[in-house]
Design an enzyme around this catalytic site. Structure first.
Site: not given
Length: 295
Positions: A107-108, A152, A214, A275
Site C-alpha cells: 500500500d503506501r 479516500h 495522500y 487488501h
C-alpha cells in the site's frame, strides 16, 4: 504502542530531520518491510518473524505513522512525498550498517518502495510491491464508478483542513471502515492488533500526517512518477508485484501491464484474499518474497 513483534528489538533511529521507530531482528541478508494505510509495522508480524530466521529484518513505522515522528507538512507539500520517505528508509538502513538491501512495501509502503527503487537503485537489491500501483498510473486509471471505491484518495488529498476536521469527529469509524472493509478474513487482524492500528491512527499529529501523505501522492508524487516515465527511468532490480485477486470485480487497470512498463525483470501473482495480503495470506507472501530475495 503496546504490541510488539515477538523476538524483535525496538529502536528509535534518527534519519535526518525525523526519528523512525523500527523493529529489528535476525542476521543475514537485510530485508526491509514497509507498511501501508491505516496500519503500522505490525502488519508484517507474521512475515517478519519467518524471514528473521535467516535474514536481517527491519520493520519501520513510516514517518507520520505508528511511533515514528509526525512532522507538520511544509507549504510546498514536500514533507510526505514518497521521495522524502524513501530517503528516510535508505538513511535508516545505512544507520544500521547496510548500504544495500531488499525492500518490500504494501500500500503506501509500496509507493515508498517504488520511489526508493527509482531514486536509490544502487541501494535496492530486490523490490516487492503489494497491492498498489504507482501514483501516476493510479490517477490516470481512476474514472467513473471506480472513484467510489477509491474515494479516500480524493478525500484525504484535499488542500485544506477539511478532511482532518471531519476525521477527528470519529477517527475510529473512519479508519475502521478500511480495516474492516478491505479484509476478506476478519480473523487475520485480531481485535488487539486492530486496536493498535486505531490508536496509532488517532495519535497526535497522525491524522494530519495521513492527509499530507495522500496529498503528496495526488500532486508531487504524481509529478515525480510522470517525470520518470517521460525520460524512460525504470526499476533495474528484480521486482515482485503481488495484488489481491479481484474476483468478479473489474479493475480500472491491469496490474501486470502497469508493472511490466516499469520493470524488465518482473514476476507477478494475484492472491485470493483481501487488501492486507501479508496478514491474510502470510504463507503466500513469505514464499514469494523468499523466491525473490533468495534467488
Amino acid at each position: 504502542m503496546s504490541s510488539r513483534i515477538p523476538g524483535f528489538t525496538y529502536e528509535r533511529i534518527p534519519v535526518g530531520a525525523v526519528t523512525l521507530n523500527a523493529a529489528v531482528a535476525g542476521a543475514g541478508k537485510p530485508v526491509v518491510l514497509l507498511h501501508g494505510f491505516p496500519q503500522t509495522h505490525l502488519t508484517w508480524r507474521h512475515v517478519a518473524a519467518n524471514l528473521a530466521a535467516d535474514h536481517f529484518v527491519v520493520c519501520p513505522d513510516l514517518r507520520g505513522y505508528g511511533d515514528s515522528d509526525k512532522p507538520a507538512d511544509d507549504a510546498d507539500g514536500t514533507v510526505y512525498t514518497k521521495r522524502t520517505m524513501a530517503a528516510d528508509i535508505v538513511t535508516l538502513l545505512r544507520a544500521l550498517g547496510h548500504d544495500r538491501f531488499a525492500l518490500a512495501g504494501h500500500d503506501r509502503g509500496g509507493l515508498v518502495a517504488f520511489r526508493a527503487g527509482l531514486d536509490h537503485s544502487a541501494a535496492i537489491s530486490h523490490l516487492a510491491i503489494l497491492d498498489v500501483i504507482p501514483a501516476g498510473d493510479m490517477w490516470a486509471a481512476l474514472r467513473g464508478a471506480a472513484g467510489v471505491f477509491a474515494f479516500h484518495l480524493y478525500f484525504l488529498a484535499q488542500q485544506s483542513d477539511l478532511p482532518t476536521r471531519m476525521i477527528r469527529a470519529d477517527p475510529d469509524v473512519f479508519f475502521g471502515h478500511f480495516l474492516d472493509g478491505w479484509l476478506h478474513d476478519p480473523s487475520s487482524v485480531p481485535a488487539e492488533i486492530r486496536a493498535e492500528y486505531l490508536a496509532a491512527a488517532r495519535a497526535p499529529g497522525a491524522i494530519e500526517a495521513v492527509c499530507a501523505d495522500y496529498r503528496a501522492s495526488a500532486f508531487l508524487d504524481n509529478d515525480h512518477d510522470e517525470a520518470d516515465r517521460a525520460v524512460g527511468n525504470r526499476l533495474m532490480m528484480p521486482v515482485l508485484a503481488l495484488w489481491q485477486d479481484p474476483g468478479e470485480m473489474r479493475l480500472p487497470f491491469d496490474p501486470k501491464a502497469v508493472w511490466a512498463a516499469w520493470a524488465a525483470d518482473l514476476r507477478t501473482a494475484a492472491v485470493r484474499c483481501g487488501h492486507f495480503l501479508q496478514e491474510e495470506r502470510p504463507d503466500v507472501v513469505v514464499g514469494a518474497l523468499r523466491a525473490l530475495i533468495d534467488d
